[in-house]
Design an enzyme around this catalytic site. Structure first.
Site, mmCIF file in Angstrom:
data_model
loop_
_atom_site.group_PDB
_atom_site.id
_atom_site.type_symbol
_atom_site.label_atom_id
_atom_site.label_comp_id
_atom_site.label_asym_id
_atom_site.label_seq_id
_atom_site.Cartn_x
_atom_site.Cartn_y
_atom_site.Cartn_z
ATOM 1 N N ASP A 45 0.840 -1.204 0.000
ATOM 2 C CA ASP A 45 0.000 0.000 0.000
ATOM 3 C C ASP A 45 0.875 1.254 0.000
ATOM 4 O O ASP A 45 0.513 2.276 -0.580
ATOM 5 C CB ASP A 45 -0.926 -0.009 1.218
ATOM 6 N N GLY A 46 2.031 1.176 0.662
ATOM 7 C CA GLY A 46 2.965 2.313 0.662
ATOM 8 C C GLY A 46 3.438 2.647 -0.763
ATOM 9 O O GLY A 46 3.600 3.820 -1.110
ATOM 10 N N ASN A 120 -4.585 8.704 1.715
ATOM 11 C CA ASN A 120 -4.819 8.033 3.011
ATOM 12 C C ASN A 120 -5.228 9.019 4.103
ATOM 13 O O ASN A 120 -6.317 8.937 4.627
ATOM 14 C CB ASN A 120 -3.542 7.340 3.498
ATOM 15 N N GLU A 121 -4.285 9.895 4.467
ATOM 16 C CA GLU A 121 -4.587 10.821 5.566
ATOM 17 C C GLU A 121 -3.632 12.004 5.617
ATOM 18 O O GLU A 121 -2.516 11.954 5.108
ATOM 19 C CB GLU A 121 -4.591 10.122 6.936
ATOM 20 N N ARG A 146 -5.541 19.479 22.510
ATOM 21 C CA ARG A 146 -4.213 19.476 23.100
ATOM 22 C C ARG A 146 -3.795 18.020 23.237
ATOM 23 O O ARG A 146 -4.484 17.226 23.866
ATOM 24 C CB ARG A 146 -4.264 20.152 24.473
ATOM 25 N N ASP A 148 -0.981 14.749 21.220
ATOM 26 C CA ASP A 148 0.142 14.424 20.324
ATOM 27 C C ASP A 148 -0.128 14.822 18.880
ATOM 28 O O ASP A 148 0.797 15.108 18.129
ATOM 29 C CB ASP A 148 0.453 12.918 20.391
HETATM 30 P P1 NAP Z 1 5.183 2.513 6.644
HETATM 31 O O1 NAP Z 1 5.356 3.022 8.040
HETATM 32 O O2 NAP Z 1 6.329 1.858 5.960
HETATM 33 O O3 NAP Z 1 3.904 1.534 6.527
HETATM 34 C C1 NAP Z 1 2.859 1.586 7.387
HETATM 35 C C2 NAP Z 1 1.899 0.407 7.168
HETATM 36 O O4 NAP Z 1 0.623 0.951 6.803
HETATM 37 C C3 NAP Z 1 2.299 -0.576 6.069
HETATM 38 O O5 NAP Z 1 2.104 -1.880 6.566
HETATM 39 C C4 NAP Z 1 1.313 -0.257 4.971
HETATM 40 O O6 NAP Z 1 0.985 -1.377 4.169
HETATM 41 C C5 NAP Z 1 0.091 0.145 5.761
HETATM 42 N N1 NAP Z 1 -0.904 0.912 5.022
HETATM 43 C C6 NAP Z 1 -0.728 1.964 4.168
HETATM 44 N N2 NAP Z 1 -1.917 2.403 3.722
HETATM 45 C C7 NAP Z 1 -2.861 1.611 4.305
HETATM 46 C C8 NAP Z 1 -4.271 1.549 4.227
HETATM 47 N N3 NAP Z 1 -4.965 2.426 3.497
HETATM 48 N N4 NAP Z 1 -4.923 0.607 4.938
HETATM 49 C C9 NAP Z 1 -4.250 -0.282 5.700
HETATM 50 N N5 NAP Z 1 -2.912 -0.290 5.808
HETATM 51 C C10 NAP Z 1 -2.228 0.649 5.127
HETATM 52 O O7 NAP Z 1 4.734 3.772 5.791
HETATM 53 P P2 NAP Z 1 4.347 3.864 4.268
HETATM 54 O O8 NAP Z 1 4.477 2.527 3.614
HETATM 55 O O9 NAP Z 1 5.028 5.037 3.702
HETATM 56 O O10 NAP Z 1 2.788 4.185 4.432
HETATM 57 C C11 NAP Z 1 2.352 5.386 4.979
HETATM 58 C C12 NAP Z 1 1.101 5.056 5.719
HETATM 59 O O11 NAP Z 1 1.425 4.382 6.918
HETATM 60 C C13 NAP Z 1 0.321 6.239 6.169
HETATM 61 O O12 NAP Z 1 -0.492 6.750 5.132
HETATM 62 C C14 NAP Z 1 -0.464 5.688 7.346
HETATM 63 O O13 NAP Z 1 -1.768 5.225 6.991
HETATM 64 C C15 NAP Z 1 0.352 4.509 7.810
HETATM 65 N N6 NAP Z 1 0.843 4.763 9.158
HETATM 66 C C16 NAP Z 1 0.326 4.025 10.173
HETATM 67 C C17 NAP Z 1 0.700 4.260 11.461
HETATM 68 C C18 NAP Z 1 0.073 3.447 12.541
HETATM 69 O O14 NAP Z 1 -0.760 2.590 12.229
HETATM 70 N N7 NAP Z 1 0.427 3.683 13.800
HETATM 71 C C19 NAP Z 1 1.630 5.251 11.773
HETATM 72 C C20 NAP Z 1 2.145 5.993 10.727
HETATM 73 C C21 NAP Z 1 1.741 5.739 9.409
HETATM 74 P P3 NAP Z 1 2.013 -2.081 3.146
HETATM 75 O O15 NAP Z 1 2.886 -2.950 3.997
HETATM 76 O O16 NAP Z 1 1.113 -2.845 2.257
HETATM 77 O O17 NAP Z 1 2.767 -0.990 2.419
#
Ligand code: NAP
Length: 264
Positions: A45-46, A120-121, A146, A148
């Site tokens: 998804d990333g 995504n967000e 107030r 994180d």
């Molecule tokens: P990353 O930190 O390498 O990956 C974060 C995880 O989020 C990966 O497992 C990714 O799936 C999954 N993901 C991304 N979009 C998703 C969706 N729409 N639904 C379910 N899972 C999803 O960061 P990145 O690959 O650059 O992705 C950025 C995304 O990470 C952000 O948009 C945010 O949604 C997510 N994120 C999550 C958290 C948390 O859950 N605490 C914190 C920060 C960011 P894949 O393994 O398939 O790439």
């Protein structure tokens, strides 16, 4: 039919990319990175987030297809061993096109307004300690946050960061945005709603930091940008949508079950 391809850059994804190009050529598909009809993302998804931002100016003219090299994803629904089946369908049939809502974020500074499209967000955090920001809904004060940070997600993004914060999973046929809190401070002095809020398309929210000189960290999907001088940030459901090509049915709720619950 013209296609472009992005891969995650790891060994497996690069190997699959090469296989894709070879098989695509033999089926008459044309590689065209400037004006593709389809953008194929190989990785996770990333990787799809990166593909989206590379081609977001051309959203009205193309559809995305995701191949996952790990587990099934929300944007990537083809497995690594299904490449031949996918290419055969791409060469011989018309896919169903499905359209998902996006988030429109407008950041106002003394220099003017800058708009961003989000898959995504959008996230907002302080560069140093606790974030303090007023939140207005439809130009009326709603709460003083107030804590994180704040995460404002699309329906397809609701299964990402939003879900880890206890936000609801929203079906992408609903044109909505969701505001979720990251560790809000709630006591007699500071008070927020404490649960996530879902706004329909005709509503908007503004985030107003009390001190425009404070450095904030803004997140647009996978990209982080530190910024000062922010007067306000407006979020609403975007008028534009992103299109995905579906060559076989895979319902949203089946994706959610497979990703988070597993087989029953
Ligand atoms: P990353 O930190 O390498 O990956 C974060 C995880 O989020 C990966 O497992 C990714 O799936 C999954 N993901 C991304 N979009 C998703 C969706 N729409 N639904 C379910 N899972 C999803 O960061 P990145 O690959 O650059 O992705 C950025 C995304 O990470 C952000 O948009 C945010 O949604 C997510 N994120 C999550 C958290 C948390 O859950 N605490 C914190 C920060 C960011 P894949 O393994 O398939 O790439």
């Amino acid at each position: 039919m013209k296609y472009a391809l992005l891969d995650r850059g790891d060994r497996l994804s690069r190997d699959l990319s090469e296989q894709f190009h070879t098989q695509a050529q033999s089926k008459g598909l044309i590689l065209n990175e400037e004006a593709p009809d389809f953008v194929v993302s190989i990785g996770g998804d990333g990787t799809m987030l990166q593909a989206f931002h590379r081609y977001k100016e051309q959203l009205e003219h193309l559809a995305f297809i995701g191949v996952h090299t790990g587990h099934l994803g929300f944007y990537a629904d083809w497995q690594k061993n299904e490449l031949s089946e996918l290419l055969e369908l791409m060469a011989t049939s018309e896919p169903r096109k499905i359209h998902y809502p996006l988030l429109h974020v407008e950041i106002e500074t003394a220099e003017g307004k800058a708009a961003h499209l989000v898959l995504n967000e959008f996230t907002l955090k302080s560069a140093d300690g606790t974030l303090v920001s007023a939140i207005h809904i439809n130009d009326e004060p709603f709460e003083m946050f107030r804590g994180d940070g704040i995460v404002i997600s699309t329906p397809t993004g609701s299964t990402g960061y939003n879900k880890s914060l206890g936000g609801a999973v929203i079906h992408p046929s609903l044109e909505a945005l969701q505001i979720a809190e990251i560790a809000s401070i709630n006591n007699r002095v500071y008070r927020t709603l404490g649960s996530s809020v879902i706004l329909p398309k005709h509503h908007h929210c503004d985030i107003v930091p009390p001190d425009p000189e404070e450095e904030l960290i803004l997140g647009i999907d996978h990209m982080l940008m530190p910024m000062t001088g922010i007067r306000s940030i407006t979020c609403r459901v975007a008028d534009r949508k992103v299109t995905f090509a579906r060559y076989r049915p895979f319902t949203f709720w089946n994706r959610v079950r497979e990703a988070f619950i597993g087989s029953l």
